[in-house]
Design a protein around this motif. Sequence first.
Motif, mmCIF file in Angstrom:
data_model
loop_
_atom_site.group_PDB
_atom_site.id
_atom_site.type_symbol
_atom_site.label_atom_id
_atom_site.label_comp_id
_atom_site.label_asym_id
_atom_site.label_seq_id
_atom_site.Cartn_x
_atom_site.Cartn_y
_atom_site.Cartn_z
ATOM 1 N N GLN A 16 -3.861 -25.856 -4.633
ATOM 2 C CA GLN A 16 -4.593 -24.967 -5.446
ATOM 3 C C GLN A 16 -4.654 -23.644 -4.408
ATOM 4 O O GLN A 16 -4.862 -22.245 -5.098
ATOM 5 C CB GLN A 16 -5.992 -25.309 -5.430
ATOM 6 C CG GLN A 16 -6.904 -24.499 -6.532
ATOM 7 C CD GLN A 16 -6.422 -24.413 -7.824
ATOM 8 O OE1 GLN A 16 -6.501 -25.415 -8.545
ATOM 9 N NE2 GLN A 16 -6.308 -23.267 -8.406
ATOM 10 N N ILE A 19 -1.494 -22.030 -5.386
ATOM 11 C CA ILE A 19 -1.667 -21.328 -6.797
ATOM 12 C C ILE A 19 -2.411 -20.021 -6.856
ATOM 13 O O ILE A 19 -1.888 -19.153 -7.568
ATOM 14 C CB ILE A 19 -2.124 -22.425 -7.783
ATOM 15 C CG1 ILE A 19 -1.166 -23.682 -7.830
ATOM 16 C CG2 ILE A 19 -2.318 -21.769 -9.172
ATOM 17 C CD1 ILE A 19 -1.968 -24.686 -8.741
ATOM 18 N N ASN A 20 -3.550 -20.144 -6.131
ATOM 19 C CA ASN A 20 -4.321 -18.846 -6.102
ATOM 20 C C ASN A 20 -3.582 -17.615 -5.612
ATOM 21 O O ASN A 20 -3.751 -16.699 -5.954
ATOM 22 C CB ASN A 20 -5.672 -19.230 -5.369
ATOM 23 C CG ASN A 20 -6.677 -20.261 -6.129
ATOM 24 O OD1 ASN A 20 -6.491 -20.493 -7.143
ATOM 25 N ND2 ASN A 20 -7.512 -20.708 -5.510
ATOM 26 N N GLU A 23 -1.195 -16.376 -7.845
ATOM 27 C CA GLU A 23 -1.531 -15.617 -8.925
ATOM 28 C C GLU A 23 -2.243 -14.433 -8.668
ATOM 29 O O GLU A 23 -2.455 -13.413 -9.157
ATOM 30 C CB GLU A 23 -2.804 -16.512 -9.789
ATOM 31 C CG GLU A 23 -1.957 -18.009 -10.316
ATOM 32 C CD GLU A 23 -3.177 -18.576 -11.064
ATOM 33 O OE1 GLU A 23 -4.050 -18.563 -10.880
ATOM 34 O OE2 GLU A 23 -2.419 -19.361 -11.829
ATOM 35 N N ARG A 46 -4.559 -30.133 -11.776
ATOM 36 C CA ARG A 46 -4.569 -28.593 -11.500
ATOM 37 C C ARG A 46 -3.150 -28.210 -12.038
ATOM 38 O O ARG A 46 -3.039 -26.918 -12.597
ATOM 39 C CB ARG A 46 -4.172 -28.552 -9.994
ATOM 40 C CG ARG A 46 -5.682 -29.123 -9.298
ATOM 41 C CD ARG A 46 -5.670 -28.818 -7.815
ATOM 42 N NE ARG A 46 -6.564 -29.594 -7.165
ATOM 43 C CZ ARG A 46 -7.720 -28.822 -6.734
ATOM 44 N NH1 ARG A 46 -8.034 -27.604 -7.139
ATOM 45 N NH2 ARG A 46 -8.726 -29.627 -6.128
ATOM 46 N N CYS A 47 -1.861 -28.785 -11.984
ATOM 47 C CA CYS A 47 -0.688 -28.244 -12.608
ATOM 48 C C CYS A 47 -0.880 -27.966 -14.093
ATOM 49 O O CYS A 47 -0.356 -27.174 -14.483
ATOM 50 C CB CYS A 47 0.413 -29.450 -12.245
ATOM 51 S SG CYS A 47 0.961 -29.531 -10.597
ATOM 52 N N LYS A 49 -3.642 -27.803 -15.735
ATOM 53 C CA LYS A 49 -4.361 -26.346 -15.949
ATOM 54 C C LYS A 49 -3.559 -25.166 -15.836
ATOM 55 O O LYS A 49 -3.973 -24.050 -16.460
ATOM 56 C CB LYS A 49 -5.816 -26.412 -15.024
ATOM 57 C CG LYS A 49 -6.646 -25.536 -15.050
ATOM 58 C CD LYS A 49 -7.587 -25.417 -14.103
ATOM 59 C CE LYS A 49 -8.515 -24.273 -14.252
ATOM 60 N NZ LYS A 49 -9.889 -24.251 -13.334
ATOM 61 N N HIS A 50 -2.920 -24.859 -14.707
ATOM 62 C CA HIS A 50 -1.993 -23.642 -14.367
ATOM 63 C C HIS A 50 -0.564 -23.715 -15.235
ATOM 64 O O HIS A 50 -0.044 -22.855 -14.843
ATOM 65 C CB HIS A 50 -2.093 -23.407 -13.022
ATOM 66 C CG HIS A 50 -3.266 -23.301 -12.324
ATOM 67 N ND1 HIS A 50 -3.880 -21.883 -12.456
ATOM 68 C CD2 HIS A 50 -4.101 -24.025 -11.918
ATOM 69 C CE1 HIS A 50 -5.142 -22.055 -11.873
ATOM 70 N NE2 HIS A 50 -5.431 -23.377 -11.372
ATOM 71 N N LEU A 52 2.032 -25.525 -14.644
ATOM 72 C CA LEU A 52 3.126 -25.842 -13.791
ATOM 73 C C LEU A 52 3.908 -26.981 -14.178
ATOM 74 O O LEU A 52 3.134 -28.151 -14.445
ATOM 75 C CB LEU A 52 2.558 -25.990 -12.177
ATOM 76 C CG LEU A 52 1.803 -24.735 -11.760
ATOM 77 C CD1 LEU A 52 1.263 -25.181 -10.276
ATOM 78 C CD2 LEU A 52 2.791 -23.439 -11.553
#
Length: 216
Positions: A16, A19-20, A23, A46-47, A49-50, A52
Amino acid sequence: MLKLGVLVSGRGSNLQALINGIEEGKIDASIELVLSDNPEAFALERCRKHGLEHGVVRRKDFSTKKEFEEELAIKLKEKGVELVVLAGFMRILSGNFLRHFPDRVINIHPSLIPAFQGLHAQRQAVEFGVKFSGCTVHIVDESVDGGPVIVQAVVPLLPEDTEDTLSQRILGYEHRILPQAVQWFAEGRVNIKGRLVEVREARYGTLPVNPELEKF
């Protein structure tokens, strides 16, 4: 833009953080593929959600470790991965895997290696009674959490610390030094000579993080 492959086994908080950073425009990289050896890993949520691309490669589905690692390498190479990041991946990779990505596999470990290698590093630190611990991003080699060090962050142990409280304070720095190390790779500034890793034009000799953080 640097193409990343991330290997995970659990909750994925360091994933995460990457990812942050991407982004927010702090990391000049893209996560091309996330692979987990654990189909129940929260990191996979998490993947999703984003958006990925992600997958599961289970060790028990292969008769040998070499076959398991070859499958990981094949999937990562298919996506053009240039740097492999171990973000809570709970398996030791052998030379069979590492030869596919020489000096391009990095790991985050919750101690100042070479102290407290392996599992439960925070518990080891508390039980030993050290006054400082921390976390390390290092190049992965065939040792257990013993590869060349890229960056370390120092975290003091308090008299009242438990494994959990120390882990939480260390984690805050993990989420900063791992994205920073990836960005240094993206900028082409990581120079590896044997066990010595130098980040070109970085500022050394600072506390609590050495070399000094620049974006995180």
